[in-house]
Design an enzyme around this catalytic site. Structure first.
Site, PDB file in Angstrom:
ATOM      1  N   GLY A  65       9.885  31.792  43.322  1.00 53.22           N
ATOM      2  CA  GLY A  65       9.185  31.770  42.039  1.00 53.22           C
ATOM      3  C   GLY A  65      10.095  31.398  40.893  1.00 53.22           C
ATOM      4  O   GLY A  65      10.350  30.219  40.651  1.00 53.22           O
ATOM      5  N   ASP A  66      10.612  32.360  40.175  1.00 53.02           N
ATOM      6  CA  ASP A  66      11.450  32.118  38.995  1.00 53.02           C
ATOM      7  C   ASP A  66      12.875  31.810  39.440  1.00 53.02           C
ATOM      8  O   ASP A  66      13.803  32.579  39.220  1.00 53.02           O
ATOM      9  CB  ASP A  66      11.399  33.343  38.085  1.00 53.02           C
ATOM     10  CG  ASP A  66      12.114  33.111  36.761  1.00 53.02           C
ATOM     11  OD1 ASP A  66      12.350  31.942  36.406  1.00 53.02           O
ATOM     12  OD2 ASP A  66      12.443  34.101  36.091  1.00 53.02           O
TER      13      ASP A  66
END
Length: 347
Positions: A180-181
């Site tokens: 994700g991030d």
């Protein structure tokens, strides 16, 4: 202050599980709203060109604090991360603090991922009534700090480090975990020579329930966000979005700045949507090939994380690096690049 010991959790390898009471504040990772405009999307994200920390009336702890046998000291430029010293043994580690209601979900990926040399493992956990203190191995700074120090990397060194980054991501993807991030900050050096990297942050990842990696979450740093996340009002491939972020990381390592940057949020996201970037003439053809294979507008055209590992650039870059070392090259010098606020380059 009493400490209650309980049975160790299964995924804390050689670790301990204790209970204690504390009111240490916890930093929260902001989330990008799907309904926000581009400007709002960017302005609520730390490290973005227009982001500034919101004022809070709650005082924060700037100095050392004591949790059980650990002395905690905040680390500059690393929000929510503290240096931890065991006052009994003198052993150093790193501590992250989470709300009790969140911490099990935040560290869930550690129970899913098999051990890997490029992924940090939890050493210890201390539970309080309101906070959970998660201890990991000591590190020697992160990749973000390396680039922020205004040193672009030669291809030989970049290939050695980036191969470790891609190896960790490929291992996560194979085990059903999407990062994700994903960004430079999440990889830390675990030795003083800064040759061995580990993925230190797993709290923002997504553990997949099945084969599908379809996601709708809009959480991340604007500089690393992929075009499909900006363009899509529904779902996107989490693994393919991770690969785009890897492309941003590699570009930043080799060039010394992000491939897409602008002080205006709308302009920044327009550049990312177009997917157009410039590569220096001095960059090797194989390095250009790999970056272009990662920063492709269409997600399905990108390499997978596993395919990155077999790209010929890794072998070629190390050979080129050896020749440059013999000839005394000064390729480590960063090209001139000035901004009024240098922080706007980094997330």
């Amino acid at each position: 202050m009493n400490v209650q010991r309980t049975s160790p959790v299964s995924f804390v390898r050689n670790g301990r599980y204790k209970r204690i009471d504390s009111d240490e504040p916890v930093s929260k990772c902001p989330r990008l709203s799907e309904s926000s405009s581009d400007a709002g999307y960017l302005s609520t994200s730390p490290g973005s060109p227009l982001w500034s920390a919101p004022f809070s009336g709650t005082p924060t702890h700037q100095g050392p604090s004591r949790i059980g046998q650990f002395l905690l000291i905040p680390i500059a430029d690393r929000d929510g991360v503290q240096s931890a010293l065991n006052v009994h043994t003198g052993e150093e580690s790193v501590c992250k603090v989470f709300n009790m209601v969140q911490y099990q979900e935040k560290i869930r990926a550690h129970s899913v991922l098999p051990a890997h040399r490029n992924i940090a493992h939890i050493k210890d956990i201390i539970l309080g009534d309101q906070k959970a203190y998660v201890f990991l191995e000591k590190d020697y700074g992160d990749m973000h700090m390396l680039v922020k120090s205004c040193k672009k990397l030669g291809e030989e060194l970049a290939s050695r480090l980036f191969h470790q980054v891609a190896s960790a991501v490929a291992h996560c993807h194979q085990s059903g975990v999407v990062l994700g991030d994903l960004k430079l900050r999440k990889f830390v050096f675990c030795n003083e020579k800064r040759t061995h990297l580990k993925l230190e942050s797993l709290e923002d990842c997504h553990v997949l329930e099945g084969e599908s990696d379809s996601m709708s979450d809009k959480h991340g740093c604007p500089a690393y966000v992929s075009p499909e996340i900006l363009n899509s009002s529904s779902s996107y491939s989490g693994k393919q979005a991770d690969v785009w972020s890897l492309g941003v990381m590699l570009y930043t390592l080799l060039v010394g700045r992000y491939p897409f940057h602008d002080s205006d949020p709308s302009a920044l996201f327009s550049k990312i949507r177009r997917g157009q970037f410039c590569l220096p003439d001095t960059m090797s053809p194989k390095a250009k090939c790999l970056i272009r294979s990662l920063l492709r507008k269409e997600p399905w055209d990108r390499l997978t994380a596993a395919e990155i590992l077999i790209h010929p650039w890794f072998h070629g870059a190390q050979e080129t690096g050896s020749r440059e070392l013999d000839s005394g090259t000064t390729d480590q010098i960063v090209p001139t690049f000035c901004l009024e606020n240098n922080e706007s380059l980094f997330c």
